[in-house]
Design an enzyme around this catalytic site. Structure first.
Site, mmCIF file in Angstrom:
data_model
loop_
_atom_site.group_PDB
_atom_site.id
_atom_site.type_symbol
_atom_site.label_atom_id
_atom_site.label_comp_id
_atom_site.label_asym_id
_atom_site.label_seq_id
_atom_site.Cartn_x
_atom_site.Cartn_y
_atom_site.Cartn_z
ATOM 1 N N LYS A 190 36.938 44.013 15.251
ATOM 2 C CA LYS A 190 37.324 44.299 16.626
ATOM 3 C C LYS A 190 36.330 43.689 17.597
ATOM 4 C CE LYS A 190 38.840 48.960 16.013
ATOM 5 N NZ LYS A 190 37.812 49.867 15.611
HETATM 6 N N1 GLU Z 1 38.160 55.010 11.941
HETATM 7 C C1 GLU Z 1 38.101 54.109 10.818
HETATM 8 C C2 GLU Z 1 38.251 52.698 11.279
HETATM 9 O O1 GLU Z 1 38.751 52.454 12.381
HETATM 10 C C3 GLU Z 1 39.180 54.370 9.798
HETATM 11 C C4 GLU Z 1 38.785 55.372 8.862
HETATM 12 C C5 GLU Z 1 39.836 55.815 7.863
HETATM 13 O O2 GLU Z 1 41.006 55.428 7.929
HETATM 14 O O3 GLU Z 1 39.440 56.601 7.023
HETATM 15 O O4 GLU Z 1 37.862 51.812 10.560
#
Ligand code: GLU
Length: 298
Positions: A261
């Site tokens: 990102k």
């Molecule tokens: N918040 C995490 C991310 O954006 C994803 C974590 C998950 O799916 O366990 O990479």
């Protein structure tokens, strides 16, 4: 049954961190999560993983919801819809993480760690290719929660790490990638559950929420396979049944690098701006984006 009060029904979730725009990799993973929840006539939850105080922004959470909806994904519960197991933003669930952390600490699974990033980096024998987190050297692992450092941890730069069972093989059957086997202490080391700034680390927040939200299947990117091994250890000591796991192969850029990102790589907003339809974006599916002639935002 996984979690409280949701017998038999499929409950999936998508859990983006609002630290930037969603990219093609997210699209592939979240579309898979949506399809699997639809195929099971289940519920899909949107969880806002906004614990990174430096990088999380409400405007990114909003932009992500816009991109998900554009892609054709619908969720049944989330920060914008509410639901029975909210709040759906992690920054509003800190008391819950604190209680689980105290449970882990009082049952002797954690030790206070005062190592700096520098200490940890300089103690690595070899860089670890599978995961971004260096294997912890074990310098503080002999400490107890009630030693001098543990008792005054709030005024020190102290993190709390989970002591992994060194040498133990963690095996699980992934719904998309088959049998997985990871060795504690070799593939990953003692990991942080409470950061030195008092914020819960991803592993703790994720396991706490997936359990509390009654999630029966976790669909996410293959970069988190080794985290799943860590999380299975947390489920075990907390006495919770883990959900099923389905890890999606990673989408890479033209150079074979991971999409991130932070460099705006192949964001869905870029695709939309260039006139792609959601169907076309969903159809890309290949492991490399080479040859798509995309202009990537700096
Ligand atoms: N918040 C995490 C991310 O954006 C994803 C974590 C998950 O799916 O366990 O990479």
């Amino acid at each position: 049954m996984s979690g409280k009060g949701f017998p038999n029904a499929y409950r999936g979730r998508i859990a983006p961190s609002p630290t930037g725009l969603l990219h093609l990799g997210h699209a592939q993973t979240f579309w898979t999560a949506w399809l699997r929840s639809q195929a099971a006539s289940g519920v899909l939850i949107l969880r806002n993983e906004d614990l990174d105080r430096d990088r999380a922004r409400p405007e990114f959470a909003e932009a992500q919801r816009r991109d998900l909806a554009w892609l054709g994904i619908r969720w049944d519960e989330g920060p914008d819809l509410k639901g029975p197991v909210g709040p759906y933003s992690q920054s509003q669930r800190l008391a819950l993480y604190q209680s689980v952390y105290l449970q882990l600490q009082s049952t002797g699974h954690l030790f206070p760690c005062t190592c700096s990033r520098r200490d940890i980096a300089s103690a690595i024998a070899a860089p670890h290719a599978l995961d971004e987190e260096p294997i912890y050297s074990g310098r503080c692992r002999g400490r107890s929660p009630t030693d001098e450092v543990g008792l005054v941890s709030e005024s020190l730069r102290t993190a709390w790490r989970f002591r992994v069972p060194v040498g133990e093989e963690i095996i699980f059957e992934d719904a998309l990638m088959g049998r997985q086997s990871w060795v504690a202490g070799r593939d990953f080391g003692d990991f942080v559950v409470m950061r030195h700034d008092g914020m819960p680390a991803y592993q703790l927040a994720c396991v706490t929420d997936d359990h509390a939200m009654g999630i029966t299947e976790v669909v996410r990117g293959a970069d988190l396979l080794v985290s799943t091994a860590r999380q299975i250890l947390l489920y075990r000591v907390l006495g919770w049944k883990p959900p099923q796991f389905a890890h999606c192969p990673l989408v890479t850029d033209a150079q074979g690098g991971r999409l991130a990102k932070r460099n705006g790589a192949l964001s869905l907003e870029t695709f939309r701006g260039q006139g792609w339809t959601p169907e076309e974006v969903r159809a890309i599916g290949s492991k490399s984006t080479e040859g798509y002639g995309l202009s990537i935002k700096p």
